[in-house]
Scaffold this active site. Structure first.
Site, PDB file in Angstrom:
ATOM      1  N   ARG A  87       0.851  -1.181   0.000  1.00  0.00           N
ATOM      2  CA  ARG A  87       0.000   0.000   0.000  1.00  0.00           C
ATOM      3  C   ARG A  87       0.899   1.246   0.000  1.00  0.00           C
ATOM      4  O   ARG A  87       2.070   1.176   0.338  1.00  0.00           O
ATOM      5  CB  ARG A  87      -0.903   0.011   1.232  1.00  0.00           C
ATOM      6  CG  ARG A  87      -1.808  -1.213   1.369  1.00  0.00           C
ATOM      7  CD  ARG A  87      -2.623  -1.115   2.651  1.00  0.00           C
ATOM      8  NE  ARG A  87      -3.541  -2.245   2.815  1.00  0.00           N
ATOM      9  CZ  ARG A  87      -3.263  -3.352   3.504  1.00  0.00           C
ATOM     10  NH1 ARG A  87      -2.064  -3.465   4.099  1.00  0.00           N
ATOM     11  NH2 ARG A  87      -4.147  -4.317   3.615  1.00  0.00           N
ATOM     12  N   LYS A 119      -2.031  -2.237   7.989  1.00  0.00           N
ATOM     13  CA  LYS A 119      -3.116  -1.803   8.855  1.00  0.00           C
ATOM     14  C   LYS A 119      -3.102  -2.595  10.159  1.00  0.00           C
ATOM     15  O   LYS A 119      -2.808  -3.783  10.170  1.00  0.00           O
ATOM     16  CB  LYS A 119      -4.464  -1.997   8.140  1.00  0.00           C
ATOM     17  CG  LYS A 119      -4.626  -1.127   6.888  1.00  0.00           C
ATOM     18  CD  LYS A 119      -5.956  -1.368   6.231  1.00  0.00           C
ATOM     19  CE  LYS A 119      -6.131  -0.493   4.985  1.00  0.00           C
ATOM     20  NZ  LYS A 119      -7.424  -0.737   4.302  1.00  0.00           N
ATOM     21  N   HIS A 139      -2.409   2.399  -6.304  1.00  0.00           N
ATOM     22  CA  HIS A 139      -3.011   1.106  -5.954  1.00  0.00           C
ATOM     23  C   HIS A 139      -3.090   0.167  -7.153  1.00  0.00           C
ATOM     24  O   HIS A 139      -3.296  -1.036  -6.983  1.00  0.00           O
ATOM     25  CB  HIS A 139      -4.408   1.331  -5.367  1.00  0.00           C
ATOM     26  CG  HIS A 139      -4.678   0.515  -4.143  1.00  0.00           C
ATOM     27  ND1 HIS A 139      -3.930   0.613  -2.985  1.00  0.00           N
ATOM     28  CD2 HIS A 139      -5.608  -0.446  -3.895  1.00  0.00           C
ATOM     29  CE1 HIS A 139      -4.397  -0.231  -2.075  1.00  0.00           C
ATOM     30  NE2 HIS A 139      -5.401  -0.885  -2.600  1.00  0.00           N
ATOM     31  N   ARG A 188      -0.583  -2.609  -7.002  1.00  0.00           N
ATOM     32  CA  ARG A 188      -0.977  -3.629  -6.026  1.00  0.00           C
ATOM     33  C   ARG A 188      -2.008  -4.568  -6.648  1.00  0.00           C
ATOM     34  O   ARG A 188      -1.912  -5.798  -6.527  1.00  0.00           O
ATOM     35  CB  ARG A 188      -1.550  -2.943  -4.787  1.00  0.00           C
ATOM     36  CG  ARG A 188      -2.062  -3.864  -3.675  1.00  0.00           C
ATOM     37  CD  ARG A 188      -2.453  -2.996  -2.485  1.00  0.00           C
ATOM     38  NE  ARG A 188      -3.228  -3.707  -1.494  1.00  0.00           N
ATOM     39  CZ  ARG A 188      -2.711  -4.429  -0.499  1.00  0.00           C
ATOM     40  NH1 ARG A 188      -1.405  -4.551  -0.396  1.00  0.00           N
ATOM     41  NH2 ARG A 188      -3.503  -5.023   0.391  1.00  0.00           N
ATOM     42  N   HIS A 222      -4.300  -8.795   3.689  1.00  0.00           N
ATOM     43  CA  HIS A 222      -5.735  -8.705   3.946  1.00  0.00           C
ATOM     44  C   HIS A 222      -6.083  -9.482   5.214  1.00  0.00           C
ATOM     45  O   HIS A 222      -5.485 -10.528   5.492  1.00  0.00           O
ATOM     46  CB  HIS A 222      -6.542  -9.272   2.776  1.00  0.00           C
ATOM     47  CG  HIS A 222      -6.514  -8.412   1.562  1.00  0.00           C
ATOM     48  ND1 HIS A 222      -6.779  -8.885   0.293  1.00  0.00           N
ATOM     49  CD2 HIS A 222      -6.247  -7.088   1.408  1.00  0.00           C
ATOM     50  CE1 HIS A 222      -6.690  -7.904  -0.577  1.00  0.00           C
ATOM     51  NE2 HIS A 222      -6.363  -6.801   0.066  1.00  0.00           N
ATOM     52  N   TYR A 270     -10.511 -10.203  -6.668  1.00  0.00           N
ATOM     53  CA  TYR A 270      -9.644 -10.375  -7.836  1.00  0.00           C
ATOM     54  C   TYR A 270     -10.093 -11.567  -8.679  1.00  0.00           C
ATOM     55  O   TYR A 270     -10.031 -11.533  -9.901  1.00  0.00           O
ATOM     56  CB  TYR A 270      -8.195 -10.545  -7.391  1.00  0.00           C
ATOM     57  CG  TYR A 270      -7.655  -9.349  -6.662  1.00  0.00           C
ATOM     58  CD1 TYR A 270      -7.408  -8.160  -7.336  1.00  0.00           C
ATOM     59  CD2 TYR A 270      -7.426  -9.387  -5.292  1.00  0.00           C
ATOM     60  CE1 TYR A 270      -6.935  -7.042  -6.669  1.00  0.00           C
ATOM     61  CE2 TYR A 270      -6.944  -8.277  -4.616  1.00  0.00           C
ATOM     62  CZ  TYR A 270      -6.708  -7.106  -5.308  1.00  0.00           C
ATOM     63  OH  TYR A 270      -6.243  -5.998  -4.638  1.00  0.00           O
TER      64      TYR A 270
END
Length: 264
Positions: free
Chosen positions: A89, A114, A187, A190, A213, A222
């Protein structure tokens, strides 16, 4: 009066209002009835946009554009190469420190995503060589120093990263418009890495861990957005259908009739 706000903006503002109403309801119970009216408002569903990603040829051509013989060019090349190789990210790229990159077999980079969750990502020898050449050109020795900095030796901002990618994206689009149907954003690299891993048969569970994730449900987007994979799986399912149809034998027919009489 309509303000022309997007659905995402509307939902974000609603979430802020709900958080405030929850606070008011706890501090002033007499206002609970008013707060409940706000808390019952449902979020609005936004249409799901297709995932934008680049082909392998588009990524390869993009990496050829920066001038690796200049200080700025080798920095930009290292940044684009690392963004694609690691699927990081933008904030993970900005927060990256020199000590997070390990140049040994295998070459790895530690990303902090995150929730302050760290993950170790392997990178190719080619990408590692580019990053090493960039660091050597800057003479950065402090392991706690940011990897990517501007001319003032300050960490790149999100807008700075976007500017660099957009600059080379426009140059690539001018030369090869058939490879770049959309404007490049950070992004997209990615997304491209995730799609290329999926197309090469990598399991969604591994892609989830690679991207950082929290749930494989997020990664499944995806698989849903890749028409080539859909075609492949449909063809595989179709191959199970044969032209020859085998009829039941007399004994099988009698057994089936007997079972139906007993159970119907």
């Amino acid at each position: 009066m309509s303000r022309g706000c997007s659905i995402n903006s509307r939902n974000q503002r609603l979430a802020a209002l709900k958080a405030f109403c929850g606070y008011v309801a706890r501090k002033s119970p007499e206002k609970s009835a008013l707060c409940q009216g706000v808390l019952k408002i449902r979020v609005k569903k936004a249409p799901q946009k297709p995932v934008e990603y680049l082909s392998v040829d588009a990524v390869e051509y993009l990496l050829k554009i920066p001038d690796r013989h200049s200080t700025q060019g080798i920095r930009d090349l290292a940044m684009i190469a690392l963004m694609y190789e690691s699927g990081c990210r933008v904030q993970e790229l900005i927060d990256l420190r020199v000590g997070d990159i390990v140049f040994r077999s295998p070459n790895t980079v530690t990303l902090t995503g995150k929730g302050n969750k760290a993950r170790v990502i392997p990178i190719s020898t080619n990408a590692a060589d580019i990053i090493k050449a960039y660091l050597n050109s800057t003479s950065i020795c402090d392991m706690a120093h940011p990897v990517f900095v501007n001319i003032y030796d300050k960490p790149l901002s999100r807008s700075g990263v976007s500017y660099v990618l957009d600059k080379y994206g426009q140059m690539a689009r001018n030369a090869r418009p058939e490879l770049y149907p959309c404007k490049l954003h950070p992004h997209i690299l990615r997304h491209s890495k995730a799609m290329h891993l999926l197309e090469n048969g990598v399991n969604l569970i591994y892609i989830r861990d690679f991207l950082g994730h929290s749930s494989v449900t997020t990664t499944e987007i995806y698989a849903r957005c890749n028409p080539e994979l859909k075609r492949k799986y449909i063809e595989q399912a179709g191959s199970l259908i044969t032209e020859s149809i085998e009829e039941y034998s007399e004994s099988e027919k009698e057994a089936l009739i007997a079972w139906l009489r007993e159970n119907i």
